[in-house]
Design an enzyme around this catalytic site. Structure first.
Site, PDB file in Angstrom:
ATOM      1  N   LYS A   1       1.106   3.053   8.936  1.00 52.58           N
ATOM      2  CA  LYS A   1      -0.278   3.023   9.424  1.00 52.58           C
ATOM      3  C   LYS A   1      -0.341   2.915  10.963  1.00 52.58           C
ATOM      4  O   LYS A   1       0.681   2.655  11.620  1.00 52.58           O
ATOM      5  CB  LYS A   1      -1.006   1.845   8.769  1.00 52.58           C
ATOM      6  CG  LYS A   1      -1.125   1.976   7.241  1.00 52.58           C
ATOM      7  CD  LYS A   1      -1.986   0.852   6.673  1.00 52.58           C
ATOM      8  CE  LYS A   1      -2.117   0.980   5.160  1.00 52.58           C
ATOM      9  NZ  LYS A   1      -3.061  -0.020   4.604  1.00 52.58           N
TER      10      LYS A   1
ATOM     11  N   TYR B   1      -8.986   7.576   0.802  1.00 53.63           N
ATOM     12  CA  TYR B   1      -9.253   6.261   0.201  1.00 53.63           C
ATOM     13  C   TYR B   1     -10.533   6.267  -0.646  1.00 53.63           C
ATOM     14  O   TYR B   1     -11.120   5.202  -0.862  1.00 53.63           O
ATOM     15  CB  TYR B   1      -9.350   5.194   1.291  1.00 53.63           C
ATOM     16  CG  TYR B   1      -8.004   4.689   1.781  1.00 53.63           C
ATOM     17  CD1 TYR B   1      -7.153   3.984   0.919  1.00 53.63           C
ATOM     18  CD2 TYR B   1      -7.577   4.886   3.078  1.00 53.63           C
ATOM     19  CE1 TYR B   1      -5.927   3.502   1.350  1.00 53.63           C
ATOM     20  CE2 TYR B   1      -6.347   4.408   3.526  1.00 53.63           C
ATOM     21  CZ  TYR B   1      -5.528   3.710   2.651  1.00 53.63           C
ATOM     22  OH  TYR B   1      -4.301   3.230   3.084  1.00 53.63           O
TER      23      TYR B   1
ATOM     24  N   ASN C   1      -1.900  -3.813   7.608  1.00 55.45           N
ATOM     25  CA  ASN C   1      -0.708  -4.227   6.843  1.00 55.45           C
ATOM     26  C   ASN C   1       0.421  -3.204   6.904  1.00 55.45           C
ATOM     27  O   ASN C   1       1.283  -3.171   6.050  1.00 55.45           O
ATOM     28  CB  ASN C   1      -1.089  -4.591   5.398  1.00 55.45           C
ATOM     29  CG  ASN C   1      -1.679  -3.425   4.638  1.00 55.45           C
ATOM     30  OD1 ASN C   1      -1.869  -2.347   5.188  1.00 55.45           O
ATOM     31  ND2 ASN C   1      -1.951  -3.630   3.367  1.00 55.45           N
TER      32      ASN C   1
ATOM     33  N   HIS D   1       1.323   1.952   3.619  1.00 53.94           N
ATOM     34  CA  HIS D   1       0.641   2.243   2.351  1.00 53.94           C
ATOM     35  C   HIS D   1       1.644   2.917   1.430  1.00 53.94           C
ATOM     36  O   HIS D   1       2.484   3.686   1.880  1.00 53.94           O
ATOM     37  CB  HIS D   1      -0.547   3.200   2.572  1.00 53.94           C
ATOM     38  CG  HIS D   1      -1.065   3.792   1.294  1.00 53.94           C
ATOM     39  ND1 HIS D   1      -1.977   3.144   0.492  1.00 53.94           N
ATOM     40  CD2 HIS D   1      -0.748   4.957   0.648  1.00 53.94           C
ATOM     41  CE1 HIS D   1      -2.224   3.897  -0.578  1.00 53.94           C
ATOM     42  NE2 HIS D   1      -1.490   4.998  -0.506  1.00 53.94           N
TER      43      HIS D   1
ATOM     44  N   GLU E   1      -2.269  12.051  -3.836  1.00 53.01           N
ATOM     45  CA  GLU E   1      -2.131  11.732  -2.408  1.00 53.01           C
ATOM     46  C   GLU E   1      -1.189  12.716  -1.702  1.00 53.01           C
ATOM     47  O   GLU E   1      -1.448  13.133  -0.566  1.00 53.01           O
ATOM     48  CB  GLU E   1      -1.625  10.292  -2.247  1.00 53.01           C
ATOM     49  CG  GLU E   1      -2.651   9.261  -2.696  1.00 53.01           C
ATOM     50  CD  GLU E   1      -2.163   7.823  -2.578  1.00 53.01           C
ATOM     51  OE1 GLU E   1      -2.954   6.914  -2.875  1.00 53.01           O
ATOM     52  OE2 GLU E   1      -0.994   7.594  -2.189  1.00 53.01           O
TER      53      GLU E   1
HETATM   54  P1  CMP Z   1      -3.461  -0.016   1.096  1.00 50.80           P
HETATM   55  O1  CMP Z   1      -2.271  -0.215   0.205  1.00 50.80           O
HETATM   56  O2  CMP Z   1      -3.377   1.033   2.125  1.00 50.80           O
HETATM   57  O3  CMP Z   1      -4.735   0.281   0.155  1.00 50.80           O
HETATM   58  C1  CMP Z   1      -6.048   0.008   0.584  1.00 50.80           C
HETATM   59  C2  CMP Z   1      -6.080  -0.875   1.781  1.00 50.80           C
HETATM   60  O4  CMP Z   1      -7.286  -1.582   1.989  1.00 50.80           O
HETATM   61  C3  CMP Z   1      -5.041  -1.954   1.662  1.00 50.80           C
HETATM   62  O5  CMP Z   1      -3.752  -1.397   1.793  1.00 50.80           O
HETATM   63  C4  CMP Z   1      -5.478  -2.936   2.733  1.00 50.80           C
HETATM   64  O6  CMP Z   1      -4.934  -2.637   4.006  1.00 50.80           O
HETATM   65  C5  CMP Z   1      -6.990  -2.711   2.818  1.00 50.80           C
HETATM   66  N1  CMP Z   1      -7.745  -3.904   2.366  1.00 50.80           N
HETATM   67  C6  CMP Z   1      -8.568  -4.650   3.138  1.00 50.80           C
HETATM   68  N2  CMP Z   1      -9.116  -5.661   2.421  1.00 50.80           N
HETATM   69  C7  CMP Z   1      -8.596  -5.561   1.163  1.00 50.80           C
HETATM   70  C8  CMP Z   1      -8.772  -6.311  -0.031  1.00 50.80           C
HETATM   71  N3  CMP Z   1      -9.575  -7.379  -0.090  1.00 50.80           N
HETATM   72  N4  CMP Z   1      -8.091  -5.916  -1.137  1.00 50.80           N
HETATM   73  C9  CMP Z   1      -7.294  -4.821  -1.112  1.00 50.80           C
HETATM   74  N5  CMP Z   1      -7.086  -4.053   0.000  1.00 50.80           N
HETATM   75  C10 CMP Z   1      -7.728  -4.424   1.131  1.00 50.80           C
END
Ligand code: CMP
Length: 152
Positions: free
Chosen positions: A23, A63, A126, A129, A140
């Site tokens: 990311k 998303y 984070n 992904h 995807e």
């Molecule tokens: P990712 O695995 O990319 O999938 C969706 C993303 O939404 C997740 O990682 C997080 O970075 C983001 N996100 C933010 N808030 C939340 C939440 N409460 N629960 C899950 N994903 C979240």
């Protein structure tokens, strides 16, 4: 559509593909080399890869499954805030293997040795992904790669 190249019947049982994204926070901090080394050391083969900058509309499409979640707007803004590095990873049980290597969505809850424990900043930023199922991986991968870009 590259999906024909991802026909699991051509490969040993459990051979899978998954979509990985480093990311914007990971690219900004020059972490892609370290993260790719962790991916390869875990036995995941990189069969496609590129650096792209998603538009806001592309991030929303990627998303779409989270469109009703309260974090959707922030998530899409963040994903379109800078370049990302995208990979297709191949391995036995690639989906679960990569999710294990990434660690929990919230870096505060992730285990030692995972990418998010090492590099994640917050649940929003984070760092990586990974697809959450074989079916979503196919969707995807087809969204981000053409058949010419896959060396599966
Ligand atoms: P990712 O695995 O990319 O999938 C969706 C993303 O939404 C997740 O990682 C997080 O970075 C983001 N996100 C933010 N808030 C939340 C939440 N409460 N629960 C899950 N994903 C979240």
């Amino acid at each position: 559509m590259p999906v024909y190249k991802l026909d699991n019947t051509k490969y040993p049982k459990n051979m899978e593909y998954t979509l990985s994204i480093i990311k914007p926070d990971g690219i900004r901090r020059n972490l892609s080399g370290k993260i790719l080394a962790m991916i390869q050391d875990a036995g995941l083969e990189i069969v496609a890869q590129k650096l792209i900058h998603l538009t806001r509309a592309q991030a929303e499409k990627f998303y779409a499954v989270h469109a009703e979640r309260p974090f959707f707007n922030d998530l899409c803004s963040f994903m379109a805030s800078g370049p990302v590095s995208v990979q297709v990873l191949k391995s036995n049980n690639a989906v679960s293997k990569y999710r294990e290597l990434m660690g929990a969505t919230n870096p505060k809850e992730s285990s030692e040795g995972t990418i998010r424990k090492a590099y994640g900043l917050s649940i929003d930023e984070n760092t990586v992904h990974g697809s959450d199922s074989v079916e979503n991986a196919k969707i995807e991968i087809a969204l981000l790669f053409s058949s010419l870009e896959l060396f599966a």
